[in-house]
Scaffold this active site. Structure first.
Site, mmCIF file in Angstrom:
data_model
loop_
_atom_site.group_PDB
_atom_site.id
_atom_site.type_symbol
_atom_site.label_atom_id
_atom_site.label_comp_id
_atom_site.label_asym_id
_atom_site.label_seq_id
_atom_site.Cartn_x
_atom_site.Cartn_y
_atom_site.Cartn_z
ATOM 1 N N GLY A 51 0.822 -1.199 0.000
ATOM 2 C CA GLY A 51 0.000 0.000 0.000
ATOM 3 C C GLY A 51 0.856 1.248 0.000
ATOM 4 O O GLY A 51 2.056 1.191 0.301
ATOM 5 N N CYS A 109 5.243 -6.276 1.489
ATOM 6 C CA CYS A 109 5.557 -4.851 1.353
ATOM 7 C C CYS A 109 4.983 -4.061 2.538
ATOM 8 O O CYS A 109 5.472 -4.192 3.646
ATOM 9 C CB CYS A 109 5.060 -4.314 0.008
ATOM 10 S SG CYS A 109 5.848 -2.755 -0.458
ATOM 11 N N TYR A 110 3.930 -3.238 2.352
ATOM 12 C CA TYR A 110 3.326 -2.542 3.499
ATOM 13 C C TYR A 110 2.886 -3.555 4.554
ATOM 14 O O TYR A 110 3.034 -3.322 5.762
ATOM 15 C CB TYR A 110 2.130 -1.706 3.034
ATOM 16 C CG TYR A 110 1.403 -0.987 4.160
ATOM 17 C CD1 TYR A 110 1.792 0.283 4.566
ATOM 18 C CD2 TYR A 110 0.330 -1.593 4.812
ATOM 19 C CE1 TYR A 110 1.129 0.939 5.607
ATOM 20 C CE2 TYR A 110 -0.335 -0.951 5.852
ATOM 21 C CZ TYR A 110 0.061 0.320 6.248
ATOM 22 O OH TYR A 110 -0.590 0.964 7.274
ATOM 23 N N HIS A 131 7.268 -8.146 -3.650
ATOM 24 C CA HIS A 131 5.953 -8.459 -4.200
ATOM 25 C C HIS A 131 6.015 -9.825 -4.881
ATOM 26 O O HIS A 131 6.520 -9.946 -5.990
ATOM 27 C CB HIS A 131 5.523 -7.389 -5.201
ATOM 28 C CG HIS A 131 5.168 -6.080 -4.566
ATOM 29 N ND1 HIS A 131 3.916 -5.819 -4.059
ATOM 30 C CD2 HIS A 131 5.915 -4.966 -4.337
ATOM 31 C CE1 HIS A 131 3.890 -4.590 -3.548
ATOM 32 N NE2 HIS A 131 5.091 -4.051 -3.707
ATOM 33 N N GLU A 181 3.469 -11.396 -5.936
ATOM 34 C CA GLU A 181 2.329 -11.532 -6.837
ATOM 35 C C GLU A 181 2.635 -11.163 -8.279
ATOM 36 O O GLU A 181 1.836 -11.451 -9.173
ATOM 37 C CB GLU A 181 1.151 -10.692 -6.318
ATOM 38 C CG GLU A 181 1.384 -9.184 -6.297
ATOM 39 C CD GLU A 181 2.003 -8.679 -5.007
ATOM 40 O OE1 GLU A 181 1.796 -7.507 -4.662
ATOM 41 O OE2 GLU A 181 2.716 -9.453 -4.338
ATOM 42 N N ASP A 188 -10.442 -6.205 -24.435
ATOM 43 C CA ASP A 188 -11.366 -6.142 -23.310
ATOM 44 C C ASP A 188 -12.819 -6.009 -23.779
ATOM 45 O O ASP A 188 -13.694 -6.779 -23.371
ATOM 46 C CB ASP A 188 -11.011 -4.984 -22.381
ATOM 47 C CG ASP A 188 -9.554 -5.006 -21.964
ATOM 48 O OD1 ASP A 188 -8.958 -6.095 -21.968
ATOM 49 O OD2 ASP A 188 -9.005 -3.934 -21.654
ATOM 50 N N LYS A 231 -5.696 -8.658 -17.676
ATOM 51 C CA LYS A 231 -5.617 -8.848 -19.119
ATOM 52 C C LYS A 231 -5.385 -10.305 -19.517
ATOM 53 O O LYS A 231 -6.028 -10.808 -20.444
ATOM 54 C CB LYS A 231 -4.498 -7.970 -19.683
ATOM 55 C CG LYS A 231 -4.423 -7.948 -21.210
ATOM 56 C CD LYS A 231 -5.564 -7.167 -21.837
ATOM 57 C CE LYS A 231 -5.422 -5.694 -21.546
ATOM 58 N NZ LYS A 231 -6.469 -4.885 -22.216
#
Length: 627
Positions: A53, A80-81, A170, A172, A227, A373
């Site tokens: 964050g 992270c945060y 991170h 992810e 999209d 995406k």
């Protein structure tokens, strides 16, 4: 939903939803929740992840956090945060790190880390992705160090007795290659069973469309991009073609021959329930004279509503019977500051005030709003769409308008000072990753055109640095290092070391006869002349990418038109090819040298091109585009 789950607490990270997506891709159902949430959210939860964050845990204004969550007998992973919050919550100390880290780092596991259940099967030295300025200075009580990076001594911590784990990196993002292993290990620690798959997602979306649409018909804006095309296919499958109408608006911001190509592709697939509206004059009028990127995006977004209303009237559609649909993805929402704790990176055209009002009234359907995406492409293939539609490079609704940077030709006194300060910063940075020959011929300067970036979940708006190596005065072509890795390392070195620089570009060409002092910030707006110039340059790049096979090797290419030239009717251009999976992070694409040389030589033939650059910046610290 009664299935077991991993709950991701969203502290405002640009990547929070990506954590949940990673777990789902691994087969584990995951949900997003706010950190101040009631404990009832954790019913059937097997584990919790604290996201990153933009806040600092020691600031007065931090995201609401229900500290009772820490008392739950559930494994928790902080990132992270979340890593810093874990240390802070257990009596540790967090503050400004001696060195911030943005981009790649090497996580080195110690002996304890090598035996940690979180790192089962993970390499002792593994690449990770960092984006932080704060750091843990003292670990929390009962926590032990299990890994570090060169600049972060407490990069990985654990308290096994409490089943608490935290990482500064991170996991992810794809740029942490073993991130999925770490998440799989955490799921194992949680005792999660595989309970999520692609069919479940598709059925959930189709049922949600039917529920949201009720008995209404749906009008969808069709940009021709991935999209909106997949959203169109989903709506048709859920409701039938007689209840869905696609509206492709030629807003004047399309690529060369784009609208015709889009219509041909839809007809080929069997979509006949769409119309094409030429509204280019309306859109060009809406953004006339605008220079602020946010105001320009908003004007484009609001004009879509205006055009939609005029089409509804022209088609004699009963507004009581129709809803509006959009191909909005989760990154569009999160980058627009669409969750409680997130910061705005850029305002997307599908999150302007007019759209927000329709959302509040329940008159908008967004089938893809929880997806990224790569998930959308997978969904398109599952629906039977061919690669011509599914694998096209992303092309947002505002099209090329957001690639034409605008200026009144003047810099404010504040910008002049920042420009000078950025040049001082750049001059002070030693070129540590270049050979002596390259360093000897290198000229470093700041371009007087700002671009948007993202660092530590914050939006930045700064001047880019230019690296120009030796230039052939006869043809204007610039030499640059043979190895892309050296360019990438030097780009990272500059953006990590400088406070006022968020992007690094390489000079490829400068028109012979034009001196450096001839190139100046010019007055320039997004008008048909500049758009036509951009279309020509962009078409050269895309044509060569298709012919060489490189189009399918990269995620997206953007051509950026800069009002930086020797005269107002000329321009400079930036090539911005990027590789990414989920839009949230990216690496600049390292094109084949012969292909790049061919592209540059063809663009140099255009008489309005004064200079050409190559954007060699990863995300973070730069975003894909410049606005």
């Amino acid at each position: 939903m009664s299935r077991s789950k991993i709950v991701v607490l969203d502290f405002g990270s640009q990547y929070a939803h990506l954590i949940a997506k990673r777990f789902r891709a691994l087969g584990y159902y995951s949900e997003i929740a706010l950190p101040g949430t009631d404990l009832s959210v954790f019913e059937n939860a097997k584990g919790i992840v604290f996201s990153g964050g933009p806040a600092s845990v020691y600031d007065e204004k931090v995201p609401d956090f229900n500290e009772k969550i820490l008392d739950l007998d559930l494994p928790i992973l902080g990132l992270c945060y979340g890593h810093q919050l874990m240390a802070h919550s257990y009596g540790g100390k967090v503050g400004k790190a001696e060195t911030g880290e943005f981009g790649f780092a090497q996580l080195e596991l110690n002996d304890t880390g090598k035996s940690s259940p979180l790192f089962k099967g993970v390499s002792a030295s593994t690449q990770v992705w960092m984006s932080h300025q704060d750091g843990v200075l003292v670990p929390g009580e009962g926590f032990e160090v299990i890994g570090r990076t060169k600049d972060c001594p407490y990069a990985a911590l654990q308290n096994l007795s409490k089943k608490r784990f935290s990482l500064q990196c991170h996991c992810e993002v794809k740029d942490t290659p073993e991130g999925n292993k770490i998440f799989k290990n955490f799921a194992d620690i949680c005792g999660m069973e595989v309970n999520w798959d692609e069919d479940t997602v598709l059925n959930h979306i189709l049922e949600t469309i039917k529920k949201d649409a009720k008995d209404k018909k749906v009008l969808l804006f069709l940009s021709g991009g991935v999209d909106s095309t997949v959203a169109f296919a989903l709506l048709n499958k859920a409701l039938g073609q007689d209840r869905v109408l696609g509206l492709h608006i030629d807003n004047g911001f399309m690529r060369k021959n784009e609208s015709k190509n889009v219509a041909d592709a839809y007809h080929k697939f069997g979509f006949n329930n769409f119309i094409v509206e030429d509204a280019s004059e309306s859109f060009l009028k809406a953004i006339k004279g605008l220079t602020d990127p946010q105001k320009k995006r908003m004007a484009v977004g609001e004009n879509f509503i205006t055009v939609r209303d005029s089409v509804v009237k022209a088609q004699n559609l009963n507004e009581e019977e129709w809803m509006l649909a959009q191909g909005t993805l989760y990154p569009d929402i999160i980058e627009s500051g669409g969750t409680k704790n997130s910061h705005t990176i850029k305002t997307h055209h599908n999150r302007v005030e007019g759209i927000q009002k329709l959302i509040e009234k329940g008159l908008i359907i967004e089938p893809l709003k929880d997806l990224y995406k790569d998930e959308v492409r997978a969904m398109g293939k599952k629906l039977g769409l061919d690669d011509q539609l599914v694998m096209r490079h992303p092309f947002p609704g505002p099209g090329l308008s957001i690639n034409v940077l605008c200026s009144d030709g003047k810099l404010s006194e504040e910008d002049k000072k920042e420009l000078a300060d950025a040049q001082k910063e750049l001059d002070s940075i030693k070129s540590a990753h270049l050979c002596e020959h390259c360093t000897a011929t290198l000229k470093k300067y700041i371009l007087p055109v700002k671009s948007v970036g993202v660092q530590g979940d914050f939006r930045t708006y700064r001047f880019p640095a230019v690296l120009r190596f030796s230039k052939d005065e006869t043809d204007g072509f610039c030499h640059f290092p043979k190895h892309w890795k050296k360019i990438e390392d030097e780009s990272g070195n500059i953006t990590n070391s400088a406070r006022l620089i968020n992007r690094c570009i390489i000079a490829l060409y400068q028109k012979p006869g034009i001196k450096d002092e001839d190139l100046k910030l010019q007055e320039g707006y997004c008008d048909r002349r500049r758009l036509d110039q951009l279309r020509e340059v962009d078409n050269i790049v895309l044509k060569n990418l298709h012919e060489s096979g490189w189009y399918n090797k990269i995620f997206q290419h953007l051509t950026i038109d800069l009002p930086f030239a020797s005269s107002p009717d000329h321009a400079s251009f930036v090539l911005r090819p990027v590789c990414s999976e989920d839009v949230m992070t990216a690496r600049f694409a390292q094109l084949d040298r012969d292909l790049l040389n061919k592209i540059v030589r063809e663009i140099a033939e255009l008489d309005f091109v004064d200079a050409l650059y190559y954007d060699a910046t990863n995300k973070p610290p730069a975003t894909f585009g410049w606005e």
